[in-house]
Motif scaffolding. Structure first.
Motif, PDB file in Angstrom:
ATOM      1  N   ALA A 176      -2.828  10.143   7.326  1.00 48.80           N
ATOM      2  CA  ALA A 176      -2.197  11.126   8.209  1.00 48.80           C
ATOM      3  C   ALA A 176      -3.231  12.125   8.718  1.00 48.80           C
ATOM      4  O   ALA A 176      -3.199  12.537   9.877  1.00 48.80           O
ATOM      5  N   PHE A 177      -4.193  12.494   7.874  1.00 49.25           N
ATOM      6  CA  PHE A 177      -5.221  13.448   8.285  1.00 49.25           C
ATOM      7  C   PHE A 177      -6.088  12.918   9.412  1.00 49.25           C
ATOM      8  O   PHE A 177      -6.637  13.675  10.183  1.00 49.25           O
ATOM      9  N   HIS A 231      -0.080   6.094  -3.652  1.00 46.91           N
ATOM     10  CA  HIS A 231       0.573   5.783  -2.371  1.00 46.91           C
ATOM     11  C   HIS A 231       0.676   7.013  -1.460  1.00 46.91           C
ATOM     12  O   HIS A 231       0.374   6.934  -0.275  1.00 46.91           O
ATOM     13  N   TYR A 232       1.069   8.134  -2.046  1.00 50.65           N
ATOM     14  CA  TYR A 232       1.190   9.335  -1.223  1.00 50.65           C
ATOM     15  C   TYR A 232      -0.201   9.802  -0.763  1.00 50.65           C
ATOM     16  O   TYR A 232      -0.373  10.210   0.385  1.00 50.65           O
ATOM     17  N   GLU A 233      -1.189   9.699  -1.646  1.00 52.17           N
ATOM     18  CA  GLU A 233      -2.553  10.081  -1.260  1.00 52.17           C
ATOM     19  C   GLU A 233      -3.060   9.199  -0.126  1.00 52.17           C
ATOM     20  O   GLU A 233      -3.716   9.668   0.793  1.00 52.17           O
ATOM     21  N   ASN A 234      -2.746   7.892  -0.208  1.00 46.82           N
ATOM     22  CA  ASN A 234      -3.079   6.970   0.889  1.00 46.82           C
ATOM     23  C   ASN A 234      -2.490   7.460   2.193  1.00 46.82           C
ATOM     24  O   ASN A 234      -3.150   7.494   3.229  1.00 46.82           O
ATOM     25  N   TYR A 235      -1.211   7.829   2.106  1.00 45.08           N
ATOM     26  CA  TYR A 235      -0.510   8.291   3.306  1.00 45.08           C
ATOM     27  C   TYR A 235      -1.179   9.559   3.846  1.00 45.08           C
ATOM     28  O   TYR A 235      -1.454   9.685   5.024  1.00 45.08           O
ATOM     29  N   GLU A 271       0.831  -1.216   0.000  1.00 45.14           N
ATOM     30  CA  GLU A 271       0.000   0.000   0.000  1.00 45.14           C
ATOM     31  C   GLU A 271       0.856   1.252   0.000  1.00 45.14           C
ATOM     32  O   GLU A 271       0.341   2.360  -0.032  1.00 45.14           O
ATOM     33  N   LYS A 272       2.166   1.082   0.099  1.00 40.82           N
ATOM     34  CA  LYS A 272       3.043   2.242   0.266  1.00 40.82           C
ATOM     35  C   LYS A 272       3.930   2.528  -0.934  1.00 40.82           C
ATOM     36  O   LYS A 272       4.418   3.634  -1.110  1.00 40.82           O
ATOM     37  N   VAL A 273       4.186   1.483  -1.726  1.00 44.12           N
ATOM     38  CA  VAL A 273       5.183   1.661  -2.781  1.00 44.12           C
ATOM     39  C   VAL A 273       4.857   0.736  -3.956  1.00 44.12           C
ATOM     40  O   VAL A 273       4.191  -0.298  -3.775  1.00 44.12           O
ATOM     41  N   ASN A 274       5.319   1.103  -5.139  1.00 48.12           N
ATOM     42  CA  ASN A 274       5.151   0.250  -6.323  1.00 48.12           C
ATOM     43  C   ASN A 274       6.135  -0.915  -6.226  1.00 48.12           C
ATOM     44  O   ASN A 274       7.345  -0.719  -6.346  1.00 48.12           O
ATOM     45  N   ILE A 275       5.607  -2.117  -6.025  1.00 45.72           N
ATOM     46  CA  ILE A 275       6.510  -3.271  -5.907  1.00 45.72           C
ATOM     47  C   ILE A 275       6.652  -3.927  -7.279  1.00 45.72           C
ATOM     48  O   ILE A 275       5.654  -4.224  -7.943  1.00 45.72           O
ATOM     49  N   HIS A 279       7.763   7.689 -15.534  1.00 47.00           N
ATOM     50  CA  HIS A 279       6.779   8.704 -15.169  1.00 47.00           C
ATOM     51  C   HIS A 279       5.538   8.091 -14.532  1.00 47.00           C
ATOM     52  O   HIS A 279       4.980   8.662 -13.607  1.00 47.00           O
ATOM     53  N   ASP A 280       5.153   6.926 -15.029  1.00 45.51           N
ATOM     54  CA  ASP A 280       3.975   6.293 -14.436  1.00 45.51           C
ATOM     55  C   ASP A 280       4.271   5.860 -12.996  1.00 45.51           C
ATOM     56  O   ASP A 280       3.438   6.014 -12.103  1.00 45.51           O
ATOM     57  N   LEU A 281       5.489   5.343 -12.778  1.00 45.97           N
ATOM     58  CA  LEU A 281       5.859   4.930 -11.419  1.00 45.97           C
ATOM     59  C   LEU A 281       5.802   6.137 -10.479  1.00 45.97           C
ATOM     60  O   LEU A 281       5.354   6.036  -9.331  1.00 45.97           O
ATOM     61  N   LYS A 282       6.248   7.296 -10.987  1.00 43.33           N
ATOM     62  CA  LYS A 282       6.212   8.500 -10.159  1.00 43.33           C
ATOM     63  C   LYS A 282       4.766   8.967  -9.946  1.00 43.33           C
ATOM     64  O   LYS A 282       4.397   9.362  -8.843  1.00 43.33           O
ATOM     65  N   ASP A 283       3.966   8.886 -10.996  1.00 38.75           N
ATOM     66  CA  ASP A 283       2.560   9.302 -10.878  1.00 38.75           C
ATOM     67  C   ASP A 283       1.806   8.428  -9.885  1.00 38.75           C
ATOM     68  O   ASP A 283       1.053   8.929  -9.049  1.00 38.75           O
TER      69      ASP A 283
END
Ligand code: GDP
Length: 338
Positions: A297-298, A289-293, A166-170, A279-283
């Motif tokens: 976090a909120f 993943h960042y949105e999940n975080y 859930e945190k990173v592209n594996i 670019h897709d990996l970054k997107d």
């Protein structure tokens, strides 16, 4: 700085990206952070060196068995600037040495904490004053090395990937694929794919190919998807094969060529990482993943107040300006009254 351009003929790199992206980011260069994980001795550093044609691990100290067993998971970061045809890539490799050595394998906390910390840092920077110059250290991809010796995924592989998915592209890889025959590789790939499904592991999904793409592109995309998990071979030596000097492994019975597509999927992996899918990996890192975080976090009061503090930093200059204007108006009114 290492210049990649004079290297192998078949090398296709990120210098082809400028057509697709904004000129400004070309000038600034690209940032990409790649994590490698898996048991030590699986060929992680050799593969990274082979991928980016540089010896990142020259000064590495090899640990003896006793040191390895007592070693906790320790994260090491290497940064390398790669330049090709004037296009810069700042590549950060996050190594997770020691993983798999300790008897108690289910302690992924330092690795998941590391990924979260990068999100947390980005989150703070994003809410801060200097938003234009944020250094993006978020982990964009994790290459996970699966040993070639078993009959599929081990419980430890399942647990590790589930802790991170859930945190990173594996991107799962079959390590040291030269230990297996083509038939064995096929069987192991099928088995791993089945188990990934069965255990609900969310590995990186290649995006759907646009329907208006040309046939050749569609075919390449299909082949790429079909060959996952990539079976890879690494080597730090150059050998002579068919009259050419190639990166390979020399055995008494023959030569295994790292960049020969009938020997392994190394070229496919490298092309997708630094050319077609960077670019897709970054997107996906940013949008999923960042949105999940961020949404998690909120939910926590601490992080929420963090965000509010960040917002206060952002609006502070405006507040200051408004205060100054009010003071000025007040002074003018005061002068008028007199
Ligand atoms: P790490 O601990 O995962 O970083 O593993 P290393 O890259 O240090 O490799 C451990 C050993 O495996 C070294 O002796 C390498 O030469 C060897 N090795 C690395 N890649 C391969 C490979 O693809 N095939 C085979 N057969 N051996 C490899």
């Amino acid at each position: 700085q290492i210049c990649l351009f004079p290297f192998p003929r078949r090398y296709v790199g990120f210098a082809t990206l400028p057509n697709q992206v904004h000129r400004k980011s070309v000038k600034k260069g690209f940032d990409f952070t790649l994590m490698v994980a898996g048991e030590s001795g699986m060929g992680k550093s050799t593969l990274v060196n082979s991928l980016f044609l540089t010896d990142l691990y020259r000064d590495r100290k090899l640990l003896n068995a006793e040191e390895r067993i007592s070693q906790t998971v320790e994260i090491i970061k290497h940064t390398v600037d790669i330049e090709e045809k004037g296009v810069k890539l700042k590549l950060t490799i996050v190594d997770t040495p020691g993983f798999g050595d300790a008897v108690n394998n289910n302690d992924w906390k330092p690795i998941t904490d590391y990924i979260d910390q990068q999100f947390e840092q980005y989150f703070r920077d994003e809410s801060g004053l200097n938003r234009k110059n944020i250094q993006d250290n978020r982990v964009h991809c994790c290459l996970y090395f699966i040993p070639p010796f078993g009959h599929g995924l081990r419980p430890v592989d399942v647990e590790f990937m589930k802790a991170l998915h859930e945190k990173v592209n594996i991107i799962p890889l079959i390590a040291k694929a030269d230990c297996l025959t083509p038939n064995e590789i096929k069987k192991l790939k099928d088995r791993i794919r089945e188990e990934i499904d069965k255990f609900g592991i969310k590995v990186y999904q290649f995006p759907e190919c646009d329907s208006d793409e040309d046939e050749e592109f569609k075919q390449l995309d299909k082949e790429l998807k079909e060959c996952t998990p990539f079976a890879v071979i690494g080597s730090n030596t150059v050998v002579e094969a068919r009259g050419q000097r190639v990166r390979g492994r020399l055995y008494p019975w023959g030569i295994v060529e790292v960049e020969n597509q009938s020997h392994c999927d190394f070229v496919k992996l490298r092309n997708m990482l630094i050319r077609s899918h960077m670019h897709d990996l970054k997107d996906v890192t940013c949008d999923v993943h960042y949105e999940n975080y961020r949404s998690t976090a909120f939910r926590f009061k601490g992080s929420f107040s963090h965000h509010i503090r960040g917002l206060m930093f952002t609006v502070r200059p405006q507040l200051k300006r408004m205060q100054e204007m009010l003071n000025k108006m007040q002074q003018q009114m005061h002068e008028k009254d007199q």
